[in-house]
Design a protein around this motif. Structure first.
Motif, short mmCIF file in Angstrom:
data_model
loop_
_atom_site.label_atom_id
_atom_site.label_comp_id
_atom_site.label_asym_id
_atom_site.label_seq_id
_atom_site.Cartn_x
_atom_site.Cartn_y
_atom_site.Cartn_z
N LYS A 119 0.84 -1.19 0.00
CA LYS A 119 0.00 0.00 0.00
C LYS A 119 0.88 1.24 0.00
CE LYS A 119 -3.72 -2.21 2.68
NZ LYS A 119 -4.52 -2.13 3.93
N GLN A 120 0.62 2.15 -0.94
CA GLN A 120 1.40 3.38 -0.98
C GLN A 120 0.46 4.58 -0.92
OE1 GLN A 120 3.21 4.41 -4.86
NE2 GLN A 120 2.35 2.49 -5.61
N ALA A 121 1.03 5.72 -0.52
CA ALA A 121 0.23 6.92 -0.33
C ALA A 121 1.03 8.13 -0.74
CB ALA A 121 -0.21 7.04 1.13
N ARG A 122 0.32 9.26 -0.88
CA ARG A 122 0.95 10.56 -1.05
C ARG A 122 0.64 11.38 0.20
NH1 ARG A 122 -1.60 13.57 -4.30
NH2 ARG A 122 0.03 15.07 -4.83
N ILE A 123 1.67 11.94 0.79
CA ILE A 123 1.48 12.72 2.01
C ILE A 123 2.27 14.02 1.89
CG2 ILE A 123 1.16 10.66 3.45
CD1 ILE A 123 4.09 11.23 4.45
N ALA A 124 1.93 14.97 2.76
CA ALA A 124 2.75 16.16 2.95
C ALA A 124 3.39 16.06 4.32
CB ALA A 124 1.92 17.43 2.83
N PHE A 125 4.71 16.23 4.36
CA PHE A 125 5.44 16.12 5.63
C PHE A 125 6.73 16.91 5.49
CE2 PHE A 125 8.38 13.86 8.55
CZ PHE A 125 7.69 14.08 9.74
N GLU A 126 7.04 17.67 6.51
CA GLU A 126 8.24 18.50 6.54
C GLU A 126 8.33 19.43 5.33
OE1 GLU A 126 11.44 15.70 7.10
OE2 GLU A 126 11.25 15.81 9.29
N GLY A 127 7.18 19.96 4.94
CA GLY A 127 7.16 20.99 3.92
C GLY A 127 7.19 20.52 2.48
N ARG A 128 7.06 19.21 2.24
CA ARG A 128 7.06 18.75 0.86
C ARG A 128 6.19 17.51 0.70
NH1 ARG A 128 10.83 14.62 -0.49
NH2 ARG A 128 12.12 13.95 1.26
N VAL A 129 5.76 17.29 -0.53
CA VAL A 129 4.97 16.12 -0.86
C VAL A 129 5.89 14.91 -0.98
CG1 VAL A 129 3.43 15.07 -2.56
CG2 VAL A 129 3.21 17.49 -2.00
N GLU A 141 -0.01 7.87 11.69
CA GLU A 141 -0.74 8.48 10.58
C GLU A 141 -1.24 9.87 10.88
OE1 GLU A 141 -5.30 7.38 10.44
OE2 GLU A 141 -4.08 5.64 9.91
N ARG A 142 -1.32 10.24 12.16
CA ARG A 142 -1.76 11.59 12.51
C ARG A 142 -0.62 12.60 12.47
NH1 ARG A 142 -6.92 11.88 14.73
NH2 ARG A 142 -7.89 9.86 15.20
N GLU A 143 0.61 12.13 12.24
CA GLU A 143 1.74 13.04 12.15
C GLU A 143 1.92 13.62 10.76
OE1 GLU A 143 5.44 11.94 14.40
OE2 GLU A 143 4.46 9.98 14.48
N VAL A 144 1.18 13.13 9.77
CA VAL A 144 1.35 13.57 8.40
C VAL A 144 0.04 14.14 7.89
CG1 VAL A 144 3.09 11.78 8.03
CG2 VAL A 144 0.73 11.35 7.34
N THR A 145 0.11 14.90 6.81
CA THR A 145 -1.07 15.37 6.11
C THR A 145 -1.29 14.49 4.89
OG1 THR A 145 -0.72 17.66 6.82
CG2 THR A 145 -2.14 17.30 4.89
N TRP A 146 -2.46 13.86 4.83
CA TRP A 146 -2.75 12.91 3.77
C TRP A 146 -3.28 13.64 2.54
CZ3 TRP A 146 -2.00 7.59 4.30
CH2 TRP A 146 -1.66 7.15 5.58
N LEU A 147 -2.78 13.26 1.39
CA LEU A 147 -3.24 13.78 0.11
C LEU A 147 -3.93 12.65 -0.64
CD1 LEU A 147 0.01 15.68 -0.89
CD2 LEU A 147 -1.97 16.60 0.32
N PRO A 148 -4.72 12.95 -1.67
CA PRO A 148 -5.21 11.87 -2.51
C PRO A 148 -4.04 11.01 -2.99
CG PRO A 148 -6.34 13.90 -3.05
CD PRO A 148 -5.24 14.27 -2.09
N PRO A 149 -4.16 9.69 -2.99
CA PRO A 149 -3.01 8.82 -3.31
C PRO A 149 -2.56 8.90 -4.76
CG PRO A 149 -5.00 7.51 -3.02
CD PRO A 149 -5.34 8.91 -2.60
N VAL A 150 -3.35 9.52 -5.63
CA VAL A 150 -2.95 9.74 -7.01
C VAL A 150 -3.23 11.19 -7.38
CG1 VAL A 150 -3.35 7.36 -7.76
CG2 VAL A 150 -5.20 9.03 -7.91
N THR A 151 -2.44 11.72 -8.32
CA THR A 151 -2.77 12.99 -8.94
C THR A 151 -3.64 12.64 -10.13
OG1 THR A 151 -0.65 13.93 -8.26
CG2 THR A 151 -1.86 15.07 -10.00
#
Length: 476
Positions: A230-240, A260-270
């Motif tokens: 399982k892979q995801a896209r997240i924002a963490f430490e100022g970058r995707v 999982e609450r330490e990161v900002t979750w983005l849609p897993p695909v653009t």
């Protein structure tokens, strides 16, 4: 600075990818007198070119599988020059004007000694050319020949070199290549690779950095070994960043494991195009007093609708019935045109969970597309994970569940779809070409109920994941 994110799935770029040997002075100097002996018989009089075939190209964050006969690879940190105009027998000035922009490339290579002929077996393995993640406009980098290139392994800088060391600077290299090979829009030229490129093996995270362009990062995994499911896209430490599920944690490419609450979750695909199915379950059609359709009832959604895991979705103040819709989302993996149902699964990259909220009192009969009900900002949470299609052997037998504030309110199975996954791939590809990154939302079963500000809604699909979302009041 202007940059464009390259395609997230499949081949990141559309043209040919050419590499160049012996274009770094130190690389040429180290051959010494051997350059005058067989099989070289003299220093090269023009660029020494090779091809990175389409199978080698992968995107930032994609794991690179090392074949069973390969223990280590050389990390080839280099600059990729992307062409925007056709070049044939061009001058250096004409070549410079024909550059669309610059990107990062990791020219992975099985270690070898000889430079004679095309090292096909060493350079053209699957996944051996990570590219991206962005294309930086040429106007924003007027002097690429002064850039510094770094190769990192597991976060440690193992090599640093300057493009000032190129035998042929960028524009000169392109002009010299165009003297014997025409270059076309979308083609990518790798300007060269410095010697002493570091070695990396399975389990290592390798990265390429160039100031002003960014960072390209991929993890090497052994063939047949454990790979991220399982892979995801997240924002963490100022970058995707790309991330993976690791025993209930979020694992970054550098190996760190986070809650999982330490990161900002983005849609897993653009996403490319977003297709959505209405009334694709007979029980849901009956639930809202509509007749089940005889062919897919399809509408399109804007990318503005998508938000990630643990995001917030506003409820309009005049909504009288706003309900969730737990849906299996298909992510297309490669161009699909006139695909038969029997071959449909070969064109799917993976699956994720979508929650396609609807404000039912906005529905105006069967008028489609009804943007007011289905294309509202943040009305379609999606994620948290993109699960590889290979890890879902039967997408037509998955349990769907929705819980509101912990109470189960919806249960169903993908086996009850009116139009199943293979049918939908065949249906769409019969009249249009599906592209990598396109997303198909496949509809929801019965059990949709009204939700209010403050409600936490969890839509879950067996084997894929649980998508959390909270309803908030929309303020003026």
């Amino acid at each position: 600075m202007t940059s464009v994110t390259l395609r997230p799935g499949g081949r990141p770029l559309s043209g040919a990818v050419y590499g160049c040997l012996l274009n770094v002075q130190d690389e040429l100097d180290r051959l010494g007198d051997a350059i005058n002996e067989a099989p070289y018989n003299g220093a090269p009089t023009g660029p020494v070119m090779y091809v990175k075939t389409p199978n080698t190209q992968v995107a930032d964050g994609t794991p690179v599988v090392l074949p069973a006969d390969v223990d280590q690879v050389r990390v080839g940190a280099t600059l990729g020059v992307v062409i925007k105009d056709t070049l044939t027998r061009a001058s250096a000035d004409q070549a410079r004007a024909a550059i669309a922009g610059y990107t990062l490339v990791n020219d992975l290579t099985v270690p070898h000694d000889s430079l004679f002929r095309h090292p096909l077996k060493q350079k053209c393995r699957d996944g051996f050319c990570p590219i991206g993640p962005c294309l930086v406009d040429a106007a924003d980098l007027p002097d690429p020949d002064g850039l510094t290139v770094r190769a990192l392994i597991n976060g440690e800088c193992r090599q640093q070199w300057s493009l000032a060391e190129l035998v042929r600077p960028v524009a000169t290299l392109l002009a010299d290549i165009s003297d014997f090979t025409s270059l076309y829009p979308g083609d990518v030229i790798l300007v060269g690779m410095s010697p002493d490129a570091p070695l990396a093996g399975a389990g290592d995270t390798v990265a390429v950095e160039i100031d002003g362009i960014g960072r390209l990062q991929n993890t090497l995994v052994a063939e047949g070994g454990e790979r991220p499911m399982k892979q995801a896209r997240i924002a963490f430490e100022g970058r995707v960043q790309q991330a993976w599920e690791d025993h209930g944690k979020v694992r970054l490419a550098d190996g760190r494991r986070l809650d999982e609450r330490e990161v900002t979750w983005l849609p897993p695909v653009t996403p490319g195009a977003i297709f959505a199915l209405g009334l694709n379950y007979a029980d849901h059609a009956a639930e809202i007093a509509f007749k089940a359709p005889e062919e897919p009832m399809v509408f399109l959604k804007g990318a503005n609708t998508l938000v990630g895991h643990r995001a917030f979705t506003p409820r309009p103040t005049d909504a009288t019935n706003m309900h969730y819709e737990c849906e299996l989302a298909i992510v297309v993996g490669k161009p699909a045109r006139n695909v038969a149902k029997a071959d449909a699964y070969h064109y799917i990259a993976g699956y994720t969970v979508a929650n396609d909220y609807a404000v039912r009192n906005y529905l105006e009969g069967f008028y489609r597309p009804n943007f007011r009900i289905k294309s509202r900002d943040n009305c379609t949470p999606i994620g948290p994970w993109l699960v590889d299609a290979a890890d879902i052997p039967d997408p037509m037998n998955l349990r769907l569940t929705t819980r509101v504030n912990g109470e189960t309110t919806q249960e169903g199975s993908t086996k009850d779809m009116l139009f199943d996954v293979p049918f939908l791939i065949e249906y769409f590809s019969a009249f249009m070409t599906l592209q990598p990154g396109d997303v198909i939302l496949t509809g929801t079963p019965k059990g949709t109920v009204n939700v209010m500000p403050g409600d936490e809604v969890v839509t879950e699909i067996e084997g894929i994941g649980a998508l959390h979302n909270t309803i908030i009041e929309r303020k003026a």
